[in-house]
Design a protein around this motif. Structure first.
Motif, PDB file in Angstrom:
ATOM      1  N   ASP A  14       0.822  -1.224   0.000  1.00 36.76           N
ATOM      2  CA  ASP A  14       0.000   0.000   0.000  1.00 36.76           C
ATOM      3  C   ASP A  14       0.852   1.269   0.000  1.00 36.76           C
ATOM      4  OD1 ASP A  14       1.053   0.079   2.549  1.00 36.76           O
ATOM      5  OD2 ASP A  14      -0.870  -0.067   3.592  1.00 36.76           O
ATOM      6  N   ARG A  15       2.178   1.101   0.080  1.00 34.07           N
ATOM      7  CA  ARG A  15       3.146   2.202   0.050  1.00 34.07           C
ATOM      8  C   ARG A  15       2.893   3.234   1.137  1.00 34.07           C
ATOM      9  NH1 ARG A  15       6.470   1.334  -3.837  1.00 34.07           N
ATOM     10  NH2 ARG A  15       7.533   3.339  -3.535  1.00 34.07           N
ATOM     11  N   GLN A  16       2.289   2.806   2.227  1.00 35.78           N
ATOM     12  CA  GLN A  16       2.064   3.691   3.370  1.00 35.78           C
ATOM     13  C   GLN A  16       3.083   3.473   4.474  1.00 35.78           C
ATOM     14  OE1 GLN A  16      -0.371   6.164   3.274  1.00 35.78           O
ATOM     15  NE2 GLN A  16      -0.400   5.421   1.150  1.00 35.78           N
ATOM     16  N   SER A  17       3.814   2.367   4.416  1.00 35.20           N
ATOM     17  CA  SER A  17       4.785   2.059   5.470  1.00 35.20           C
ATOM     18  C   SER A  17       5.856   1.124   4.945  1.00 35.20           C
ATOM     19  CB  SER A  17       4.071   1.411   6.668  1.00 35.20           C
ATOM     20  OG  SER A  17       3.488   0.164   6.284  1.00 35.20           O
ATOM     21  N   LEU A  18       6.904   0.952   5.770  1.00 35.56           N
ATOM     22  CA  LEU A  18       7.987   0.028   5.447  1.00 35.56           C
ATOM     23  C   LEU A  18       8.069  -1.034   6.534  1.00 35.56           C
ATOM     24  CD1 LEU A  18       9.174   3.202   4.856  1.00 35.56           C
ATOM     25  CD2 LEU A  18      10.875   1.827   3.670  1.00 35.56           C
ATOM     26  N   ARG A  19       8.423  -2.240   6.114  1.00 34.29           N
ATOM     27  CA  ARG A  19       8.537  -3.365   7.054  1.00 34.29           C
ATOM     28  C   ARG A  19       9.977  -3.866   7.080  1.00 34.29           C
ATOM     29  NH1 ARG A  19       7.999  -8.892   5.924  1.00 34.29           N
ATOM     30  NH2 ARG A  19       7.169  -8.342   3.853  1.00 34.29           N
ATOM     31  N   MET A  20      10.543  -3.989   8.294  1.00 38.33           N
ATOM     32  CA  MET A  20      11.900  -4.491   8.414  1.00 38.33           C
ATOM     33  C   MET A  20      11.922  -5.992   8.143  1.00 38.33           C
ATOM     34  SD  MET A  20      14.534  -4.516  11.672  1.00 38.33           S
ATOM     35  CE  MET A  20      14.018  -2.902  12.234  1.00 38.33           C
ATOM     36  N   ILE A  21      12.807  -6.423   7.244  1.00 37.00           N
ATOM     37  CA  ILE A  21      12.892  -7.851   6.916  1.00 37.00           C
ATOM     38  C   ILE A  21      14.250  -8.447   7.268  1.00 37.00           C
ATOM     39  CG2 ILE A  21      11.167  -7.710   5.084  1.00 37.00           C
ATOM     40  CD1 ILE A  21      13.469  -7.815   3.056  1.00 37.00           C
ATOM     41  N   ALA A  22      15.207  -7.625   7.686  1.00 35.49           N
ATOM     42  CA  ALA A  22      16.517  -8.164   8.053  1.00 35.49           C
ATOM     43  C   ALA A  22      17.251  -7.181   8.941  1.00 35.49           C
ATOM     44  CB  ALA A  22      17.351  -8.470   6.814  1.00 35.49           C
ATOM     45  N   SER A  23      18.007  -7.731   9.896  1.00 37.86           N
ATOM     46  CA  SER A  23      18.859  -6.927  10.766  1.00 37.86           C
ATOM     47  C   SER A  23      20.021  -7.803  11.213  1.00 37.86           C
ATOM     48  CB  SER A  23      18.070  -6.419  11.980  1.00 37.86           C
ATOM     49  OG  SER A  23      18.872  -5.574  12.777  1.00 37.86           O
ATOM     50  N   ALA A  24      21.225  -7.272  11.160  1.00 41.47           N
ATOM     51  CA  ALA A  24      22.411  -8.049  11.525  1.00 41.47           C
ATOM     52  C   ALA A  24      23.340  -7.189  12.360  1.00 41.47           C
ATOM     53  CB  ALA A  24      23.135  -8.531  10.265  1.00 41.47           C
ATOM     54  N   GLY A  25      24.143  -7.860  13.202  1.00 42.98           N
ATOM     55  CA  GLY A  25      25.094  -7.148  14.033  1.00 42.98           C
ATOM     56  C   GLY A  25      24.600  -6.996  15.446  1.00 42.98           C
TER      57      GLY A  25
END
Length: 475
Positions: free
Chosen positions: A56-67
């Motif tokens: 819907d281009r209203q938000s962003l979703r985190m799909i990866a995080s490292a460290g």
């Protein structure tokens, strides 16, 4: 100068290794995790993260995080579009780097940055065909050099391409699975009947003799029809032409929610299909209809193996280069063939393949000499239009960029020729960098390449050789 060039080459090697790590991944989360882990391992980042833009281009979703923070379910698991620095990068498509994180007004918790010793932040948008699909962010304990933004640019292009393809594959897989459980399987009824069933409220017309379509084309046409149904399609015509192409034309009336500007919102609904049909050698267009309040869709794709004039093979040693040139071929309107057919031009940086293939296009990436027998020669500054011209020339048995009277100037990339002209005007490295919107280190890297290609020992000798050859005018 040598130190700068050495560092740049080292950074390129590190980027290439990160790309290699996710080159075979098909899941978006796996691609993003490999990329963020690579930034932590190869570039010493404290932690790195990737968000993707929701449909819907209203938000962003985190799909990866490292460290330092490996989890993706924290307070920044979802970021509204335009909120915080991540949302602003996605909204405005502007890369950002700061080495004073704790002093930035947008930082949610400055005390956290001070306590953890985090001073550096760099964010870069993940972009496909001018559309932001996500954001990559890296945090560091040490100040980041300004050139790190260019490193992220080199990395974010293949990440964006890989994520876009993975997301498309994911959607296709889910839709295929749903189709396999439907009462009318794809393979058991003609495409026209399936389209007519989907578009029951529209006037549907079949033109020409119906043919057996490839599964990929049939599937994509059905997905387009499903979107047309949700938009209240009023008219649809499926045409099988004598030149073995199939086209779909549709009329979409203006709906109340998009009455102000119907064409743009409707175009965004079909964005993902435009790329897919380009990969298949076809095209998809959304245009304003002749009658007020009407939007028209036109889709055309070949239902056959691509001709040698519209197809190309890509075989590179580096996964980074493989992805970049595959994307370039798509932008040039070419079909990339997985099979290295001898009748189809082959883009390659592998000397053995370039020498043995009868229609090879050599990719010049350094000072390595052009192998014998190649039909064309390109470098990394080539545009989609130039690539299309090179492929067409080779397909017709002609050469491109390797004629008998080929001069050394043709071996210089477009950027190198720009820098050569600016050097002749007496500009310093810093002035050239500011004029071309690149780093001073990148300018030095290109000048080193110029010196090598012109068989000179210094930039003064290189400039003298250029003037002697008449490439630039003497003062």
């Amino acid at each position: 100068m040598l130190l700068d060039s050495t560092r740049l080459l080292f950074d390129l090697q590190q980027v290439n290794q990160i790309v290699e790590s996710f080159a075979s991944c098909l899941a978006p989360e796996a691609i993003a995790q490999k990329a963020t882990a690579g930034l932590v391992e190869k570039f010493g980042c404290a932690f790195a993260r990737i968000w993707i833009v929701e449909p819907d281009r209203q938000s962003l979703r985190m799909i990866a995080s490292a460290g330092l923070y490996p989890r993706t379910d924290g307070s920044f698991a979802r970021v509204p579009m335009g909120a915080f620095k991540i949302g602003k990068i996605a909204q405005n498509c502007i890369p950002f780097l700061s080495n004073r994180l704790a002093e930035e007004t947008w930082v949610k918790d400055r005390e956290w940055a001070i306590a953890k010793g985090i001073c550096g932040f760099a964010g870069y948008p993940l972009v496909i065909n001018g559309r932001v699909i996500g954001v990559l962010a890296a945090f560091s304990y040490q100040p980041m050099p300004a050139e790190f933004i260019e490193v992220l640019q080199l990395l974010c292009t293949p990440i964006a391409v890989a994520l876009e393809n993975a997301l498309l594959y994911q959607r296709e897989k889910q839709n295929w699975q749903s189709l396999s459980h439907s009462s009318t399987p794809l393979s058991q009824s003609p495409l026209s009947e399936q389209l007519a069933n989907l578009l029951q409220d529209a006037r549907f017309i079949l033109m020409g003799t119906e043919q057996q379509l490839t599964p990929a084309i049939a599937y994509l046409l059905l997905q387009v029809a499903e979107r047309l149904r949700t938009l209240g399609c009023a008219y649809c015509r499926l045409t099988y032409a004598v030149d073995e192409t199939v086209s779909l034309e549709a009329v979409i009336p203006r709906s109340p929610h998009n009455s102000a500007c119907p064409a743009q919102p409707i175009a965004s609904v079909f964005e993902e299909f435009a790329f897919a049909f380009t990969c298949l050698g076809g095209m998809l267009q959304i245009r304003k209809g002749e009658r007020p309040g009407v939007t028209e869709l036109f889709l055309k794709t070949p239902n056959r193996s691509p001709s040698s004039q519209s197809a190309v093979g890509v075989c590179c040693q580096s996964p980074l280069l493989q992805i970049a040139l595959t994307q370039m071929a798509y932008l040039a309107g070419l079909t990339v063939c997985p099979d290295l057919d001898a009748s189809i031009p082959l883009l390659t940086d592998q000397p053995a393949r370039a020498t043995s293939h009868p229609a090879a296009i050599w990719i010049a990436t350094g000072t390595q000499p052009t192998p014998p027998n190649v039909k064309a020669r390109v470098d990394l500054s080539i545009s989609p239009e130039q690539l299309q011209a090179a492929v067409e020339a080779v397909s017709q048995g002609e050469t491109w960029g390797v004629d008998a009277d080929h001069s050394d100037k043709q071996f210089l990339s477009g950027r190198e020729q720009e820098i050569l002209m600016l050097l002749a005007q007496g500009l310093r490295d810093r002035d050239i960098a500011n004029k071309l919107y690149i780093s001073e280190r990148t300018v030095k890297f290109h000048i080193n390449n110029l010196i090598t290609k012109l068989n000179a020992n210094t930039r003064v000798q290189a400039l003298h050789e250029a003037i002697r050859q008449g490439w630039v005018a003497s003062a």
